[in-house]
Write an enzyme that holds these catalytic residues in place. Structure first.
Site, PDB file in Angstrom:
ATOM      1  N   ASN A  22      61.898  78.667  27.065  1.00 16.88           N
ATOM      2  CA  ASN A  22      60.674  79.173  26.418  1.00 16.88           C
ATOM      3  C   ASN A  22      60.275  80.538  26.989  1.00 16.88           C
ATOM      4  O   ASN A  22      59.169  81.007  26.769  1.00 16.88           O
ATOM      5  CB  ASN A  22      59.525  78.169  26.620  1.00 16.88           C
ATOM      6  CG  ASN A  22      59.196  77.964  28.088  1.00 16.88           C
ATOM      7  OD1 ASN A  22      59.869  78.496  28.967  1.00 16.88           O
ATOM      8  ND2 ASN A  22      58.149  77.202  28.360  1.00 16.88           N
ATOM      9  N   HIS A  64      60.044  81.248  30.269  1.00 17.16           N
ATOM     10  CA  HIS A  64      59.340  81.225  31.563  1.00 17.16           C
ATOM     11  C   HIS A  64      60.221  81.817  32.662  1.00 17.16           C
ATOM     12  O   HIS A  64      61.443  81.862  32.557  1.00 17.16           O
ATOM     13  CB  HIS A  64      58.836  79.821  31.933  1.00 17.16           C
ATOM     14  CG  HIS A  64      59.861  78.823  32.334  1.00 17.16           C
ATOM     15  ND1 HIS A  64      59.707  77.468  32.135  1.00 17.16           N
ATOM     16  CD2 HIS A  64      61.056  78.937  32.967  1.00 17.16           C
ATOM     17  CE1 HIS A  64      60.737  76.829  32.617  1.00 17.16           C
ATOM     18  NE2 HIS A  64      61.581  77.688  33.122  1.00 17.16           N
ATOM     19  N   GLU A  75      54.667  79.912  32.791  1.00 21.52           N
ATOM     20  CA  GLU A  75      54.848  79.465  31.418  1.00 21.52           C
ATOM     21  C   GLU A  75      54.162  80.424  30.439  1.00 21.52           C
ATOM     22  O   GLU A  75      53.280  81.202  30.837  1.00 21.52           O
ATOM     23  CB  GLU A  75      54.235  78.062  31.272  1.00 21.52           C
ATOM     24  CG  GLU A  75      54.900  76.992  32.131  1.00 21.52           C
ATOM     25  CD  GLU A  75      56.203  76.479  31.521  1.00 21.52           C
ATOM     26  OE1 GLU A  75      57.023  77.283  31.040  1.00 21.52           O
ATOM     27  OE2 GLU A  75      56.408  75.254  31.542  1.00 21.52           O
TER      28      GLU A  75
HETATM   29  C1  GLP Z   1      63.727  76.001  35.478  1.00 22.29           C
HETATM   30  C2  GLP Z   1      63.132  76.663  36.746  1.00 22.29           C
HETATM   31  C3  GLP Z   1      63.402  78.134  36.769  1.00 22.29           C
HETATM   32  C4  GLP Z   1      64.793  78.354  36.248  1.00 22.29           C
HETATM   33  C5  GLP Z   1      64.757  78.123  34.751  1.00 22.29           C
HETATM   34  C6  GLP Z   1      66.097  78.211  34.061  1.00 22.29           C
HETATM   35  O1  GLP Z   1      62.858  75.078  34.919  1.00 22.29           O
HETATM   36  N1  GLP Z   1      61.738  76.450  36.937  1.00 22.29           N
HETATM   37  O2  GLP Z   1      63.215  78.642  38.072  1.00 22.29           O
HETATM   38  O3  GLP Z   1      65.205  79.657  36.533  1.00 22.29           O
HETATM   39  O4  GLP Z   1      64.089  76.909  34.441  1.00 22.29           O
HETATM   40  O5  GLP Z   1      66.920  77.172  34.411  1.00 22.29           O
HETATM   41  P1  GLP Z   1      68.471  77.097  34.045  1.00 22.29           P
HETATM   42  O6  GLP Z   1      69.146  78.169  34.824  1.00 22.29           O
HETATM   43  O7  GLP Z   1      68.914  75.714  34.444  1.00 22.29           O
HETATM   44  O8  GLP Z   1      68.563  77.341  32.575  1.00 22.29           O
END
Ligand code: GLP
Length: 244
Positions: free
Chosen positions: A136, A138, A143
């Protein structure tokens, strides 16, 4: 902001690992803030291999936690704490005194935020942040809708984050709140690397790099950073206008 597109995940991960090594070579007591998640996993494997083989010394560095799931203990393999211990701290042999993570079980979360902000200030700020990007948009747990003027804070997690976050856990888990560094930390960090790979990130990468900078899409703030670098693989880049 600089954008670099790599043929594949390996190339991206190698480049990110080299950036981290570059910082530690220039500044042995550098302060790092490393994201968890799938995106930087290979970077950490390459980094720890290189550190072991070439004797790159991280013993004077400090490590700040980017975020954590509120209520999830460090013993849970889905926690950010467990991830960093396993993928970074133990392989690099980092001593506990140099690791600064949120206690997401604390009864006083505002105080956790306050002491994290103080720690970062005392250490002279973050030299390098390696961040991923959520589905999304973030960054950490900043968020959509979050103020860019916040330092550490507790936040209600988006429904998408609650659902996507299940992938890190062995069984279904309730994920309602996150504790995270703020976009103000992100913007004040000396060097930010934002990494994303895979076709499932292509749509959010396109929006983050091409839509107006707005708190509705926190990752757009990378474009406000004077020393921000976005490393993506060709799969994550395939919807970008300029990359076509
Ligand atoms: C997670 C964490 C982030 C992370 C992001 C992407 O929920 N809070 O710090 O960078 O989402 O995660 P991923 O690399 O598994 O797609």
């Amino acid at each position: 902001m600089k954008l670099e597109i790599f043929d594949n995940y390996e190339g991206l991960s190698l480049r990110a690992a080299k950036e981290i090594i570059g910082v530690i070579q220039r500044k042995p007591n550098a302060v790092f803030c490393l994201a968890t998640g799938d995106s930087p996993k290979r970077t950490y494997a390459l980094l720890t291999n290189e550190a072991t083989q070439s004797g790159v010394d991280f013993s004077k560095a400090h490590f700040i936690g980017l975020d954590e799931w509120v209520g999830i203990p460090p013993s849970n393999p889905g926690s950010c704490h467990y991830y960093l211990d396993t993928n970074v701290f133990r392989p690099l042999g980092i001593s506990a005194a140099r690791i600064h993570l949120f206690d997401a079980l604390s009864k006083d979360l505002p105080n956790e935020c306050h002491s994290m902000d103080e720690t970062i200030r005392r250490l002279g700020g973050i030299d390098l942040m390696l961040a991923g990007i959520g589905m999304n948009g973030h960054v950490g747990f900043n968020e959509p809708g979050v103020s860019p003027n916040l330092y550490s804070h507790v936040i209600h997690l988006d429904e998408m984050t609650q659902n996507v976050g299940q992938k890190y856990f062995n069984g279904a888990v309730v994920l309602k709140q996150g504790i995270t560094l703020g976009l103000k930390h992100f913007l004040e960090t000396k060097l930010v690397l934002l990494v994303a790979n895979g076709g499932e990130k292509a749509a959010i990468i396109k929006r983050s790099l091409e839509e107006n900078i707005s708190e509705n899409l926190p990752a757009t703030f990378i474009r406000k950073h004077s020393n921000g670098k976005v490393f993506i693989d060709s799969a994550a880049a395939f919807k970008l206008i300029k990359a076509r």
